[in-house]
Motif scaffolding. Structure first.
Motif, PDB file in Angstrom:
ATOM      1  N   ILE A 194       0.807  -1.217   0.000  1.00 40.21           N
ATOM      2  CA  ILE A 194       0.000   0.000   0.000  1.00 40.21           C
ATOM      3  C   ILE A 194       0.842   1.269   0.000  1.00 40.21           C
ATOM      4  O   ILE A 194       0.307   2.362  -0.050  1.00 40.21           O
ATOM      5  N   SER A 195       2.156   1.119   0.034  1.00 43.44           N
ATOM      6  CA  SER A 195       3.036   2.279  -0.019  1.00 43.44           C
ATOM      7  C   SER A 195       2.934   2.940  -1.391  1.00 43.44           C
ATOM      8  O   SER A 195       2.937   2.261  -2.418  1.00 43.44           O
ATOM      9  N   PRO A 196       2.862   4.259  -1.434  1.00 47.11           N
ATOM     10  CA  PRO A 196       2.792   4.936  -2.730  1.00 47.11           C
ATOM     11  C   PRO A 196       3.990   4.652  -3.640  1.00 47.11           C
ATOM     12  O   PRO A 196       3.872   4.737  -4.859  1.00 47.11           O
ATOM     13  N   THR A 197       5.132   4.292  -3.074  1.00 45.45           N
ATOM     14  CA  THR A 197       6.322   4.064  -3.895  1.00 45.45           C
ATOM     15  C   THR A 197       6.496   2.603  -4.322  1.00 45.45           C
ATOM     16  O   THR A 197       7.463   2.281  -5.008  1.00 45.45           O
ATOM     17  N   PHE A 198       5.586   1.727  -3.963  1.00 49.52           N
ATOM     18  CA  PHE A 198       5.725   0.310  -4.293  1.00 49.52           C
ATOM     19  C   PHE A 198       5.703   0.064  -5.803  1.00 49.52           C
ATOM     20  O   PHE A 198       6.332  -0.869  -6.296  1.00 49.52           O
ATOM     21  N   GLY A 199       5.036   0.904  -6.546  1.00 44.24           N
ATOM     22  CA  GLY A 199       4.997   0.754  -8.002  1.00 44.24           C
ATOM     23  C   GLY A 199       6.371   0.866  -8.634  1.00 44.24           C
ATOM     24  O   GLY A 199       6.661   0.210  -9.642  1.00 44.24           O
ATOM     25  N   TYR A 200       7.246   1.675  -8.037  1.00 46.30           N
ATOM     26  CA  TYR A 200       8.607   1.787  -8.558  1.00 46.30           C
ATOM     27  C   TYR A 200       9.352   0.467  -8.358  1.00 46.30           C
ATOM     28  O   TYR A 200      10.119   0.048  -9.221  1.00 46.30           O
ATOM     29  N   ILE A 201       9.112  -0.191  -7.236  1.00 50.21           N
ATOM     30  CA  ILE A 201       9.754  -1.487  -6.981  1.00 50.21           C
ATOM     31  C   ILE A 201       9.284  -2.505  -8.016  1.00 50.21           C
ATOM     32  O   ILE A 201      10.091  -3.261  -8.561  1.00 50.21           O
ATOM     33  N   ILE A 202       7.994  -2.517  -8.295  1.00 54.05           N
ATOM     34  CA  ILE A 202       7.462  -3.414  -9.327  1.00 54.05           C
ATOM     35  C   ILE A 202       8.090  -3.097 -10.683  1.00 54.05           C
ATOM     36  O   ILE A 202       8.448  -3.996 -11.447  1.00 54.05           O
ATOM     37  N   SER A 203       8.259  -1.810 -10.967  1.00 54.60           N
ATOM     38  CA  SER A 203       8.783  -1.408 -12.276  1.00 54.60           C
ATOM     39  C   SER A 203      10.196  -1.919 -12.523  1.00 54.60           C
ATOM     40  O   SER A 203      10.575  -2.129 -13.675  1.00 54.60           O
ATOM     41  N   PHE A 204      10.977  -2.143 -11.468  1.00 57.95           N
ATOM     42  CA  PHE A 204      12.356  -2.582 -11.664  1.00 57.95           C
ATOM     43  C   PHE A 204      12.430  -3.955 -12.333  1.00 57.95           C
ATOM     44  O   PHE A 204      13.388  -4.240 -13.058  1.00 57.95           O
ATOM     45  N   ILE A 205      11.443  -4.794 -12.124  1.00 56.24           N
ATOM     46  CA  ILE A 205      11.396  -6.094 -12.798  1.00 56.24           C
ATOM     47  C   ILE A 205      11.281  -5.876 -14.304  1.00 56.24           C
ATOM     48  O   ILE A 205      12.014  -6.478 -15.093  1.00 56.24           O
TER      49      ILE A 205
END
Length: 188
Positions: free
Chosen positions: A81-92
């Protein structure tokens, strides 16, 4: 997978953890400044699409399992639910796409294209996730809008361009220094 491939994936997952916490107290618009984009590009460029993406997935999995390796030493399932979690997903996706481009062609033009594609993918996935997280899960700052979410990214653009240029310079040199044979050359 071979033992060497497992070690390389683990190495880049660890580097992502280090890169996430280089500047743990520096944030812009709620997004921490990190060197994760550099390591995601390097993972794709050095390991190839499959191993690069696997190393970023390992980083994601380790962090979700509870290890404090995400930015600002965070981890656990609450990271979803962290707003920055999408960036972590994007690294894949960044590592996979960069790896694919490097597997197709080895030239400075393809390196530059891969680097700037990495920024675009990182921003598109990460910023859209951040917007939806602020709208639906986390209390948004006053006056928050889709345009404001994207305008926050302008502050990161110079750093990300610098990181991309650094990765474009580093990848061929690292390949040569460690006598790494790119996946496209290993298949022939």
């Amino acid at each position: 997978m071979k033992a060497k491939e497992i070690v390389l994936c683990a190495l880049f997952a660890a580097l992502m953890g280090v890169g996430a916490n280089i500047a743990p107290l520096l944030t812009i618009g709620g997004v921490p400044v990190t060197l994760q984009l550099l390591f995601a590009i390097l993972a794709g460029g050095l390991l190839g699409s499959r191993l690069g993406a696997m190393s970023m997935f390992a980083y994601l999995f380790i962090g979700l399992a509870g290890a404090p390796i995400f930015a600002q030493f965070k981890g656990g399932l609450g990271s979803f639910i962290s707003p920055t979690f999408g960036y972590i997903i994007s690294f894949i996706f960044v590592a996979y796409l960069v790896g694919k481009l490097f597997e197709c062609k080895q030239s400075w033009f393809s390196y530059a294209g891969a680097g700037f594609l990495a920024i675009a993918v990182n921003y598109i996935i990460g910023t859209n996730y951040m917007y939806f997280a602020y709208v639906y899960w986390v209390e948004a700052p006053a006056g928050f809008s889709y345009v404001l979410a994207w305008s926050w990214m302008v502050a990161y653009l110079p750093l990300d361009i610098g990181v991309t240029i650094l990765s474009i310079i580093l990848i061929p040199r690292l390949q040569k220094a460690i006598k790494f044979k790119p996946l496209s050359k290993r298949l022939t």
